[in-house]
Design a protein around this motif. Structure first.
Motif, short mmCIF file in Angstrom:
data_model
loop_
_atom_site.label_atom_id
_atom_site.label_comp_id
_atom_site.label_asym_id
_atom_site.label_seq_id
_atom_site.Cartn_x
_atom_site.Cartn_y
_atom_site.Cartn_z
N GLN A 1 11.78 -4.75 11.31
CA GLN A 1 11.17 -3.36 11.08
C GLN A 1 10.60 -3.37 9.47
N SER A 2 11.49 -3.68 8.63
CA SER A 2 11.11 -3.91 7.17
C SER A 2 9.87 -4.83 7.12
N ASN A 3 9.85 -5.97 7.95
CA ASN A 3 8.78 -6.81 7.51
C ASN A 3 7.63 -6.50 8.30
N GLU A 4 7.68 -5.58 9.35
CA GLU A 4 6.53 -4.82 10.05
C GLU A 4 6.02 -3.90 8.92
N SER B 1 3.96 -5.45 6.25
CA SER B 1 2.85 -5.90 6.65
C SER B 1 1.95 -4.66 6.83
N LYS B 2 2.04 -3.60 7.25
CA LYS B 2 1.07 -2.47 7.34
C LYS B 2 0.94 -2.19 6.06
N ILE B 3 1.80 -2.03 5.02
CA ILE B 3 1.62 -1.77 3.60
C ILE B 3 0.63 -2.67 3.01
N ARG C 1 -5.80 9.70 0.68
CA ARG C 1 -5.22 9.43 2.05
C ARG C 1 -4.55 8.03 2.08
N ARG C 2 -5.15 7.03 1.62
CA ARG C 2 -4.72 5.90 1.57
C ARG C 2 -3.62 5.58 0.80
N GLU C 3 -3.57 6.29 -0.33
CA GLU C 3 -2.41 6.39 -1.33
C GLU C 3 -1.34 7.10 -0.73
N ALA C 4 -1.54 8.12 -0.05
CA ALA C 4 -0.29 9.08 0.58
C ALA C 4 0.45 8.09 1.63
N LEU C 5 -0.64 7.31 2.47
CA LEU C 5 0.01 6.52 3.72
C LEU C 5 0.82 5.54 2.93
N ILE C 6 0.28 4.77 1.99
CA ILE C 6 1.19 3.69 1.25
C ILE C 6 2.51 4.24 0.80
N GLU C 7 2.46 5.37 0.15
CA GLU C 7 3.55 5.96 -0.39
C GLU C 7 4.65 6.44 0.72
N ARG C 8 4.04 6.60 1.79
CA ARG C 8 4.72 7.02 3.12
C ARG C 8 5.67 5.91 3.51
N LEU C 9 4.69 4.72 3.91
CA LEU C 9 5.21 3.62 4.35
C LEU C 9 6.13 2.96 3.47
N ARG C 10 6.14 2.99 1.98
CA ARG C 10 7.18 2.35 0.97
C ARG C 10 8.43 3.23 1.18
N THR C 11 8.33 4.43 1.38
CA THR C 11 9.50 5.29 1.52
C THR C 11 10.30 4.68 2.86
N LYS D 1 10.14 1.92 4.29
CA LYS D 1 10.84 0.84 4.22
C LYS D 1 11.96 0.51 3.16
N ALA D 2 11.80 1.38 2.21
CA ALA D 2 12.90 1.81 1.48
C ALA D 2 14.08 2.07 1.86
N LEU D 3 14.10 3.15 3.14
CA LEU D 3 15.12 3.53 3.73
C LEU D 3 15.76 2.28 4.76
N ILE D 4 14.73 1.89 5.50
CA ILE D 4 15.24 0.58 6.23
C ILE D 4 15.94 -0.63 5.62
N ASP D 5 15.25 -0.68 4.39
CA ASP D 5 15.99 -1.81 3.59
C ASP D 5 17.35 -1.54 3.13
#
Length: 285
Positions: A45-48, A51-53, A199-209, A211-215
């Protein structure tokens, strides 16, 4: 019969005491495998997510370039509009001067008309034939020409000033309208690109959050797996390899890693009955 039952019960008791550590190690091994399996899923999941990020970050990079171009375009159109506004202000000041001149000439022309109305139309023939001599005639002729030219120039100047004011006003108004339309289009294009970037910045921030939880979950699962591994190794190193009594053959020479009987899970604290005996050995034995 009683002695045989008693010996059987004693044998079962002794055997259960020997097998109890084996059942605990087996449970720990099962749990270790479960944690590692869950950790592998979290890692995927983290790798996926990474990739989205990466994909969204690349999209944002392209949008950043487009936004920069839109900002420069808007700034250029805004500068042109500001320059036009400056010219408008300057021309308005010039028009104010021309308007005053126009009004002054109108006043002079009005006085000329009033003089003609009050005193009557000048008879050019009376002026000429009233000359005393030829020199006086030429002088009067010259004066009449000057008056005619002055009246004509006055009327023509007033009309030219009026036409100049009207043309300049129309030209400035058209320039202002064109510049305003271009500036508005550039402003809307800039706002649209900046919104896309946000909108892209918000999406990247959400994906990073995410990923941090998954990690974090992955690290917790791997830490639990390592803790269980340590417990299994410590138990295997501290147990002596049991030997057979002659009545039964010990299947393999190794330490008991999980005993027979009830056991308490060292992490969850729950009780579970283990109906076999686990003996530590190399993989595949």
């Amino acid at each position: 019969m009683k002695d045989r039952c008693g010996r059987a019960a004693s044998l079962m008791l002794v055997f259960s005491l020997l097998l109890e550590p084996v059942s605990l190690a087996a449970a720990l091994s099962d749990d270790k495998g479960g944690y590692e399996s869950q950790a592998a899923a979290k890692l995927q999941q983290s790798n996926e997510l990474q990739s989205k990020i990466d994909n969204v970050s690349e999209e944002k990079r392209a949008l950043d370039e487009a936004a920069d171009a839109a900002i420069k375009e808007h700034e250029a159109r805004k500068a042109e509009l500001d320059a036009t506004d400056a010219r408008l202000k300057q021309n308005e000041e010039e028009l104010a001067v021309l308007q005053k001149d126009y009004e002054a000439k109108q006043e002079r022309l009005g006085r000329r008309v009033r003089d003609i109305y009050i005193n009557g139309q000048v008879s050019y023939l009376d002026v000429l034939f009233g000359a005393h001599d030829f020199q006086d005639f030429l002088t009067r002729m010259d004066l009449l020409k000057r008056i005619i030219r002055q009246d004509y120039a006055l009327v023509r100047g007033v009309q030219e000033e009026k036409d100049s004011i009207e043309l300049r006003q129309a030209s400035l108004a058209q320039d202002r309208l064109t510049q305003a339309e271009q500036e508005e289009k550039a402003h809307l294009a800039r706002a649209d690109m900046e919104e896309k970037v946000k909108r892209r910045e918000a999406l990247i921030e959400r994906l990073r959050t995410d990923k941090a939880l998954i990690d974090q979950q992955y690290e917790e699962l791997m830490r639990a797996s390592r803790q269980i591994g340590e417990m299994i190794r410590e138990r295997g190193m501290g147990s002596a390899a049991p030997s057979g009594s002659g009545a039964m053959i010990w299947p393999v020479s190794g330490s008991v890693t999980s005993e027979f009987g009830w056991r308490v899970h060292p992490i969850t604290g729950t009780q579970k009955f283990h109906s076999g005996v686990d003996i530590g050995a190399d993989y595949g034995v």
